[in-house]
Scaffold this active site. Structure first.
Site, PDB file in Angstrom:
ATOM      1  N   ASP A   1       0.781  -1.272   0.135  1.00 43.40           N
ATOM      2  CA  ASP A   1      -0.045   0.061   0.213  1.00 43.40           C
ATOM      3  C   ASP A   1       0.889   1.166   0.150  1.00 43.40           C
ATOM      4  O   ASP A   1       2.009   1.242   0.408  1.00 43.40           O
ATOM      5  CB  ASP A   1      -1.059  -0.173   1.367  1.00 43.40           C
ATOM      6  CG  ASP A   1      -2.133   0.743   1.093  1.00 43.40           C
ATOM      7  OD1 ASP A   1      -2.331   1.341   0.138  1.00 43.40           O
ATOM      8  OD2 ASP A   1      -2.770   1.118   2.214  1.00 43.40           O
ATOM      9  N   GLY A   2       0.318   2.350  -0.538  1.00 46.78           N
ATOM     10  CA  GLY A   2       1.100   3.674  -0.428  1.00 46.78           C
ATOM     11  C   GLY A   2       1.687   3.909  -1.628  1.00 46.78           C
ATOM     12  O   GLY A   2       2.334   5.322  -1.694  1.00 46.78           O
TER      13      GLY A   2
ATOM     14  N   ARG B   1       0.387   7.631  -2.476  1.00 46.99           N
ATOM     15  CA  ARG B   1       0.846   8.683  -1.741  1.00 46.99           C
ATOM     16  C   ARG B   1       2.265   8.947  -1.996  1.00 46.99           C
ATOM     17  O   ARG B   1       2.767   9.890  -1.899  1.00 46.99           O
ATOM     18  CB  ARG B   1       0.363   8.272  -0.152  1.00 46.99           C
ATOM     19  CG  ARG B   1      -0.658   8.876   0.242  1.00 46.99           C
ATOM     20  CD  ARG B   1      -1.220   8.048   1.438  1.00 46.99           C
ATOM     21  NE  ARG B   1      -1.336   6.703   1.240  1.00 46.99           N
ATOM     22  CZ  ARG B   1      -1.619   5.558   2.166  1.00 46.99           C
ATOM     23  NH1 ARG B   1      -1.333   5.890   3.401  1.00 46.99           N
ATOM     24  NH2 ARG B   1      -1.722   4.401   1.995  1.00 46.99           N
TER      25      ARG B   1
ATOM     26  N   ARG C   1      -0.365   9.491  -9.939  1.00 49.56           N
ATOM     27  CA  ARG C   1      -0.472   8.197  -9.154  1.00 49.56           C
ATOM     28  C   ARG C   1      -0.030   6.833  -9.722  1.00 49.56           C
ATOM     29  O   ARG C   1       0.753   6.131  -9.162  1.00 49.56           O
ATOM     30  CB  ARG C   1      -2.189   7.727  -8.853  1.00 49.56           C
ATOM     31  CG  ARG C   1      -2.820   8.647  -7.832  1.00 49.56           C
ATOM     32  CD  ARG C   1      -4.319   8.256  -7.601  1.00 49.56           C
ATOM     33  NE  ARG C   1      -4.329   6.972  -7.250  1.00 49.56           N
ATOM     34  CZ  ARG C   1      -4.304   6.481  -5.965  1.00 49.56           C
ATOM     35  NH1 ARG C   1      -3.828   7.403  -5.031  1.00 49.56           N
ATOM     36  NH2 ARG C   1      -4.171   5.235  -5.813  1.00 49.56           N
TER      37      ARG C   1
ATOM     38  N   GLU D   1     -12.195  -5.086  -5.199  1.00 51.81           N
ATOM     39  CA  GLU D   1     -12.577  -3.885  -4.717  1.00 51.81           C
ATOM     40  C   GLU D   1     -12.002  -2.802  -5.632  1.00 51.81           C
ATOM     41  O   GLU D   1     -12.416  -1.444  -5.904  1.00 51.81           O
ATOM     42  CB  GLU D   1     -12.605  -3.434  -3.365  1.00 51.81           C
ATOM     43  CG  GLU D   1     -13.500  -3.884  -2.500  1.00 51.81           C
ATOM     44  CD  GLU D   1     -13.023  -5.615  -2.192  1.00 51.81           C
ATOM     45  OE1 GLU D   1     -12.001  -5.914  -2.325  1.00 51.81           O
ATOM     46  OE2 GLU D   1     -14.104  -6.395  -2.341  1.00 51.81           O
ATOM     47  N   ASN D   2     -10.680  -2.895  -6.032  1.00 51.74           N
ATOM     48  CA  ASN D   2      -9.759  -2.078  -6.945  1.00 51.74           C
ATOM     49  C   ASN D   2     -10.595  -1.594  -8.442  1.00 51.74           C
ATOM     50  O   ASN D   2     -10.101  -0.532  -8.940  1.00 51.74           O
ATOM     51  CB  ASN D   2      -8.578  -2.624  -7.236  1.00 51.74           C
ATOM     52  CG  ASN D   2      -7.581  -2.509  -5.846  1.00 51.74           C
ATOM     53  OD1 ASN D   2      -6.736  -3.239  -5.829  1.00 51.74           O
ATOM     54  ND2 ASN D   2      -7.913  -1.616  -5.026  1.00 51.74           N
ATOM     55  N   TRP D   3     -11.705  -2.349  -8.590  1.00 49.89           N
ATOM     56  CA  TRP D   3     -12.368  -1.984 -10.032  1.00 49.89           C
ATOM     57  C   TRP D   3     -12.973  -0.553  -9.882  1.00 49.89           C
ATOM     58  O   TRP D   3     -13.131   0.179 -10.802  1.00 49.89           O
ATOM     59  CB  TRP D   3     -13.234  -2.994 -10.296  1.00 49.89           C
ATOM     60  CG  TRP D   3     -12.834  -4.296 -10.743  1.00 49.89           C
ATOM     61  CD1 TRP D   3     -12.794  -5.507  -9.815  1.00 49.89           C
ATOM     62  CD2 TRP D   3     -11.858  -4.893 -11.797  1.00 49.89           C
ATOM     63  NE1 TRP D   3     -12.350  -6.603 -10.554  1.00 49.89           N
ATOM     64  CE2 TRP D   3     -11.623  -6.052 -11.877  1.00 49.89           C
ATOM     65  CE3 TRP D   3     -11.762  -4.391 -13.178  1.00 49.89           C
ATOM     66  CZ2 TRP D   3     -10.887  -6.824 -12.813  1.00 49.89           C
ATOM     67  CZ3 TRP D   3     -10.835  -4.791 -14.035  1.00 49.89           C
ATOM     68  CH2 TRP D   3     -10.444  -6.157 -13.793  1.00 49.89           C
TER      69      TRP D   3
ATOM     70  N   ARG E   1       1.900  -4.937   6.126  1.00 48.40           N
ATOM     71  CA  ARG E   1       1.010  -4.035   5.252  1.00 48.40           C
ATOM     72  C   ARG E   1       1.910  -2.505   5.180  1.00 48.40           C
ATOM     73  O   ARG E   1       2.496  -2.246   6.481  1.00 48.40           O
ATOM     74  CB  ARG E   1      -0.167  -3.684   5.985  1.00 48.40           C
ATOM     75  CG  ARG E   1      -0.967  -2.681   5.027  1.00 48.40           C
ATOM     76  CD  ARG E   1      -2.352  -2.430   5.367  1.00 48.40           C
ATOM     77  NE  ARG E   1      -3.093  -1.570   4.417  1.00 48.40           N
ATOM     78  CZ  ARG E   1      -4.226  -1.577   3.832  1.00 48.40           C
ATOM     79  NH1 ARG E   1      -5.057  -2.490   4.216  1.00 48.40           N
ATOM     80  NH2 ARG E   1      -4.693  -0.813   3.069  1.00 48.40           N
TER      81      ARG E   1
ATOM     82  N   SER F   1      -8.353  -5.297   4.670  1.00 45.93           N
ATOM     83  CA  SER F   1      -8.914  -4.978   3.278  1.00 45.93           C
ATOM     84  C   SER F   1      -8.902  -6.176   2.612  1.00 45.93           C
ATOM     85  O   SER F   1      -8.636  -6.426   1.330  1.00 45.93           O
ATOM     86  CB  SER F   1      -7.595  -4.004   2.536  1.00 45.93           C
ATOM     87  OG  SER F   1      -7.637  -2.798   3.020  1.00 45.93           O
TER      88      SER F   1
ATOM     89  N   GLU G   1       1.318 -13.709  12.274  1.00 44.66           N
ATOM     90  CA  GLU G   1       1.780 -12.506  13.074  1.00 44.66           C
ATOM     91  C   GLU G   1       1.394 -11.232  11.826  1.00 44.66           C
ATOM     92  O   GLU G   1       1.904 -11.320  10.727  1.00 44.66           O
ATOM     93  CB  GLU G   1       3.330 -12.515  13.361  1.00 44.66           C
ATOM     94  CG  GLU G   1       3.719 -13.602  14.132  1.00 44.66           C
ATOM     95  CD  GLU G   1       3.014 -13.266  15.497  1.00 44.66           C
ATOM     96  OE1 GLU G   1       3.212 -12.163  16.058  1.00 44.66           O
ATOM     97  OE2 GLU G   1       2.571 -14.442  16.588  1.00 44.66           O
TER      98      GLU G   1
HETATM   99  C1  FPP Z   1      -2.020   0.195  -3.353  1.00 49.27           C
HETATM  100  O1  FPP Z   1      -1.487   1.834  -3.377  1.00 49.27           O
HETATM  101  C2  FPP Z   1      -1.680  -0.465  -4.371  1.00 49.27           C
HETATM  102  C3  FPP Z   1      -2.262  -1.209  -5.266  1.00 49.27           C
HETATM  103  C4  FPP Z   1      -3.656  -0.966  -5.408  1.00 49.27           C
HETATM  104  C5  FPP Z   1      -1.674  -1.806  -6.530  1.00 49.27           C
HETATM  105  C6  FPP Z   1      -0.353  -2.570  -6.019  1.00 49.27           C
HETATM  106  C7  FPP Z   1       0.331  -2.867  -7.148  1.00 49.27           C
HETATM  107  C8  FPP Z   1       1.575  -3.007  -7.278  1.00 49.27           C
HETATM  108  C9  FPP Z   1       2.503  -2.553  -6.058  1.00 49.27           C
HETATM  109  C10 FPP Z   1       2.357  -3.308  -8.372  1.00 49.27           C
HETATM  110  C11 FPP Z   1       2.209  -4.635  -8.780  1.00 49.27           C
HETATM  111  C12 FPP Z   1       2.867  -5.334  -9.612  1.00 49.27           C
HETATM  112  C13 FPP Z   1       2.801  -6.423 -10.369  1.00 49.27           C
HETATM  113  C14 FPP Z   1       3.981  -7.083 -10.950  1.00 49.27           C
HETATM  114  C15 FPP Z   1       1.391  -6.946 -10.727  1.00 49.27           C
HETATM  115  P1  FPP Z   1      -2.721   2.793  -3.411  1.00 49.27           P
HETATM  116  O2  FPP Z   1      -2.756   2.944  -4.659  1.00 49.27           O
HETATM  117  O3  FPP Z   1      -3.902   2.273  -2.735  1.00 49.27           O
HETATM  118  O4  FPP Z   1      -1.870   3.899  -2.624  1.00 49.27           O
HETATM  119  P2  FPP Z   1      -2.382   5.045  -1.624  1.00 49.27           P
HETATM  120  O5  FPP Z   1      -3.228   4.363  -0.584  1.00 49.27           O
HETATM  121  O6  FPP Z   1      -1.218   5.767  -1.217  1.00 49.27           O
HETATM  122  O7  FPP Z   1      -3.378   5.798  -2.767  1.00 49.27           O
END
Ligand code: FPP
Length: 252
Positions: free
Chosen positions: A26-27, A30, A39, A73-75, A197, A205, A216
């Site tokens: 995550d992150g 940001r 982003r 949920e990312n859709w 995380r 999530s 853990e």
């Molecule tokens: C969360 O950060 C991250 C994601 C939803 C996507 C994670 C994907 C990658 C790290 C790359 C994946 C790589 C491969 C090879 C498939 P966020 O966008 O929610 O960050 P935020 O909370 O700061 O907005």
């Protein structure tokens, strides 16, 4: 090797590396915002972090690394961001599969991949096939994965098999549920020992809801693109300081 790495290596017990590490990456957004970047620049850097951390985990002797790359949920995110995220596995595997093979890393994917764009499905299929003979670390991507969706599918599978008399109601146990979940191919390694995380958020999530019963948890404030091999080692050192009791007592 820098001094920090040296110190970490001294603290790390190589005989007690967690078998299965799961990460909520995550992150990214940001990280990008802090740099006045779009982003998706965070996701791109996040992909590079996946490469580094996968190799670091494999070198440390981790057996399964499960990464939450896209949730059910990312859709809900803007279309342009979703389509960028769908391109990432293509980019990642097109350049990185030879390195994975070199490190004997086997790619697995869990989630409903049938909903992904055809080109993404192909990239995933090819990566699985190209690494099929590797028997080192399993790099397990959760792609269009949701813990509740996984449990619903398992319940449907169990109900169907009971209705078809392939399964006896009285024989349903926790092991039966394990067998119907998407982590079933991981067998005794299905449950993460350690869940990490990044980015300071303190939630699950919808990740691996059944499998994390005795994991853990380690939460770090670092944004995923800033996470690296040293961060992974620090998390493992913290893990090694925990006393896992699995509901029992340590000194009976
Ligand atoms: C969360 O950060 C991250 C994601 C939803 C996507 C994670 C994907 C990658 C790290 C790359 C994946 C790589 C491969 C090879 C498939 P966020 O966008 O929610 O960050 P935020 O909370 O700061 O907005």
């Amino acid at each position: 090797m820098d001094r920090e790495q040296n110190e970490l290596n001294e603290q790390l017990d190589p005989s007690r590396i967690p078998n299965h590490i799961a990460i909520i990456m995550d992150g990214n957004g940001r990280w990008a915002k802090k740099r006045h970047l779009p982003r998706v620049a965070g996701h791109k850097e996040g992909m590079n972090t996946v490469k580094k951390v996968a190799i670091a985990a494999s070198n440390l002797g981790v057996k399964v690394l499960t990464l939450y790359a896209f949730s059910t949920e990312n859709w809900k995110r803007p279309k342009t961001e979703v389509s960028y995220l769908m391109q990432l596995p293509i980019r990642f595997f097109s350049t990185f599969v030879p390195d994975l093979v070199k490190h004997n890393v086997k790619v697995m994917v869990m989630g409903d991949t049938s909903q992904l764009p055809k080109a993404t499905q192909k990239a995933v299929r090819d990566a699985i096939n190209d690494t099929a003979d590797c028997d080192g670390m399993i790099l397990n991507f959760a792609l269009n994965y949701g813990g509740r969706d996984e449990i619903v599918r398992a319940v449907r599978g169990i109900a169907t098999d009971v209705a078809n008399k392939r399964l006896n109601l009285d024989q349903i146990s926790a092991k039966t549920v394990d067998d119907y979940l998407m982590t079933a191919p991981l067998k005794e390694l299905a449950d993460p020992d350690l869940l990490i995380r990044t980015s300071g958020e303190l939630r699950l999530s919808n990740f691996l809801l059944w499998q994390i019963a005795y994991s853990e948890f380690i939460f770090t404030d670092q944004f995923w693109p800033d996470f690296d091999a040293n961060s992974l080692e620090k998390a493992i050192i913290k893990f090694q300081q925990r006393k896992r009791r699995f509901g029992g007592l340590i000194n009976k």
